[in-house]
Scaffold this active site. Structure first.
Site, short mmCIF file in Angstrom:
data_model
loop_
_atom_site.label_atom_id
_atom_site.label_comp_id
_atom_site.label_asym_id
_atom_site.label_seq_id
_atom_site.Cartn_x
_atom_site.Cartn_y
_atom_site.Cartn_z
N SER A 84 74.06 20.33 -54.88
CA SER A 84 75.51 20.31 -54.61
C SER A 84 76.03 21.73 -54.71
CB SER A 84 76.22 19.43 -55.63
OG SER A 84 77.61 19.67 -55.58
N TYR B 266 77.33 16.68 -64.07
CA TYR B 266 76.81 16.54 -62.70
C TYR B 266 76.19 17.86 -62.24
CZ TYR B 266 77.03 15.76 -57.61
OH TYR B 266 76.72 15.63 -56.28
P1 NDP Z 1 77.06 7.67 -51.91
O1 NDP Z 1 77.59 7.20 -53.23
O2 NDP Z 1 77.87 7.50 -50.69
O3 NDP Z 1 75.62 7.02 -51.66
C1 NDP Z 1 74.67 7.08 -52.70
C2 NDP Z 1 73.39 6.44 -52.26
O4 NDP Z 1 72.45 6.56 -53.34
C3 NDP Z 1 73.53 4.97 -51.94
O5 NDP Z 1 72.70 4.66 -50.84
C4 NDP Z 1 73.02 4.30 -53.20
O6 NDP Z 1 72.40 3.08 -52.88
C5 NDP Z 1 71.95 5.26 -53.66
N1 NDP Z 1 71.63 5.19 -55.07
C6 NDP Z 1 72.46 5.33 -56.13
N2 NDP Z 1 71.78 5.21 -57.27
C7 NDP Z 1 70.49 4.95 -56.94
C8 NDP Z 1 69.30 4.74 -57.67
N3 NDP Z 1 69.29 4.71 -59.01
N4 NDP Z 1 68.15 4.52 -56.98
C9 NDP Z 1 68.13 4.52 -55.62
N5 NDP Z 1 69.22 4.74 -54.88
C10 NDP Z 1 70.39 4.95 -55.53
O7 NDP Z 1 76.69 9.23 -52.14
P2 NDP Z 1 76.64 10.46 -51.10
O8 NDP Z 1 76.07 10.01 -49.83
O9 NDP Z 1 77.93 11.14 -51.11
O10 NDP Z 1 75.62 11.43 -51.87
C11 NDP Z 1 74.27 11.61 -51.48
C12 NDP Z 1 73.72 12.82 -52.23
O11 NDP Z 1 74.46 13.98 -51.88
C13 NDP Z 1 73.81 12.70 -53.76
O12 NDP Z 1 72.64 13.24 -54.34
C14 NDP Z 1 75.01 13.54 -54.09
O13 NDP Z 1 74.95 14.04 -55.39
C15 NDP Z 1 74.91 14.64 -53.05
N6 NDP Z 1 76.16 15.33 -52.78
C16 NDP Z 1 77.24 14.66 -52.26
C17 NDP Z 1 78.44 15.33 -52.04
C18 NDP Z 1 79.66 14.65 -51.51
O14 NDP Z 1 80.74 15.27 -51.51
N7 NDP Z 1 79.58 13.44 -51.03
C19 NDP Z 1 78.57 16.79 -52.32
C20 NDP Z 1 77.36 17.37 -52.85
C21 NDP Z 1 76.22 16.67 -53.06
P3 NDP Z 1 72.78 1.65 -53.52
O15 NDP Z 1 74.27 1.55 -53.50
O16 NDP Z 1 72.09 0.71 -52.65
O17 NDP Z 1 72.26 1.69 -54.89
#
Ligand code: NDP
Length: 246
Positions: A141, A154
């Site tokens: 991030s 985080y």
């Molecule tokens: P979302 O919350 O939209 O999606 C998260 C995804 O991760 C979902 O598919 C969820 O699946 C899955 N997930 C959560 N916990 C678990 C777990 N324990 N095991 C397997 N899958 C899991 O997040 P984003 O798409 O926004 O984020 C994706 C990545 O990008 C993350 O690593 C985040 O830290 C990073 N990021 C995002 C930013 C943003 O502004 N959005 C900025 C910087 C980095 P399910 O619900 O099925 O569990």
């Protein structure tokens, strides 16, 4: 548009948000994609159907990335179904923000479990199993660098992910496997929108010189570059995809 690569990619946390966009993009680029999720089975199934309707190949794979045994089973299943794994995109993540003084143990433990231990679990399997010529892309991030208030835990987990990126890139010497990280800025997904007030969303939208939030597809394009032939010479790097915030 499909380029058949015969390559297999595991994308963690691919049921929605950035991970879903990455899975869709890699499938369009010709990868067979393993759509990992923890709880969102219906979303994962819908995405698999969408990818297949567009002529791509994908399977859903439930595994909580914080569970080392579940991660090992997911790699076993991918190898059994497709003969091997070439790309790991470590995207699953959670974000809980609060001033450090207000952080409870659950906030700390859950983010360390999913973001840091989860990445460790998948990196360990990938480093043992990825085929020659493979690629690993970790999602960090841009808060690593920005260090906004409220993001201590985080940001610490993502700084740990960046540290593992640099170390593993060196440890995989001799196998023609690259290890990089993509570090998005604010991106319009549930993770970002649920954690922020309308005022802070407006402020963060203006932060980038390009004056908009990132879209999941913007981040997927960076990951696709690092996964494909054009990214072959990039190794051990953190690519910030944030419209110019930092
Ligand atoms: P979302 O919350 O939209 O999606 C998260 C995804 O991760 C979902 O598919 C969820 O699946 C899955 N997930 C959560 N916990 C678990 C777990 N324990 N095991 C397997 N899958 C899991 O997040 P984003 O798409 O926004 O984020 C994706 C990545 O990008 C993350 O690593 C985040 O830290 C990073 N990021 C995002 C930013 C943003 O502004 N959005 C900025 C910087 C980095 P399910 O619900 O099925 O569990």
């Amino acid at each position: 548009m499909n380029r058949d690569t015969n390559k297999v990619a595991i994308v963690t946390g691919a049921s929605r948000g950035i991970g879903a966009a990455i899975a869709e993009r890699l499938a369009a680029d010709g990868f067979t994609v393993v759509i990992n999720y923890a709880g969102g089975a219906a979303d994962a199934e819908t995405l698999v159907a969408k990818i297949e309707a567009a002529g791509g190949k994908a399977i859903p794979a439930q595994a909580d990335v914080s569970d080392a045994n579940a991660v090992a089973r997911m790699f076993d299943a991918a190898q059994a179904a497709f003969g091997g794994v070439d790309v790991l995109v470590n995207n699953a993540g959670i974000m809980k923000v609060a001033r450090l003084a207000e952080c409870d143990d659950a906030l700390f433990d859950s983010q360390v479990a999913v973001n840091l231990k989860g990445s460790f679990n998948t990196l360990r399997e990938a480093s043992r199993r990825l085929r020659e010529g493979g690629r690993i892309i970790n999602l960090s991030s841009s808060v690593v660098g920005l260090y906004h208030p409220n993001y201590a835990v985080y940001a610490a987990t993502k700084a740990g992910v960046e540290a593992m990126t640099h170390v593993l890139a060196k440890e995989l010497r001799g196998r023609n496997i690259t290890v990089n990280a993509v570090a998005p800025g604010p991106t319009a997904t549930a993770l970002f929108l649920d954690a922020n007030t309308p005022e802070s969303i407006e402020r963060l939208t203006k932060l980038a010189p390009l004056e908009r939030l990132g879209r999941p597809e913007d981040i997927a394009a960076a990951v696709a570059f690092l996964s494909g032939p054009d990214g072959a010479w990039i190794n051990g790097q953190v690519l910030r995809a944030n419209g110019g915030i930092i």
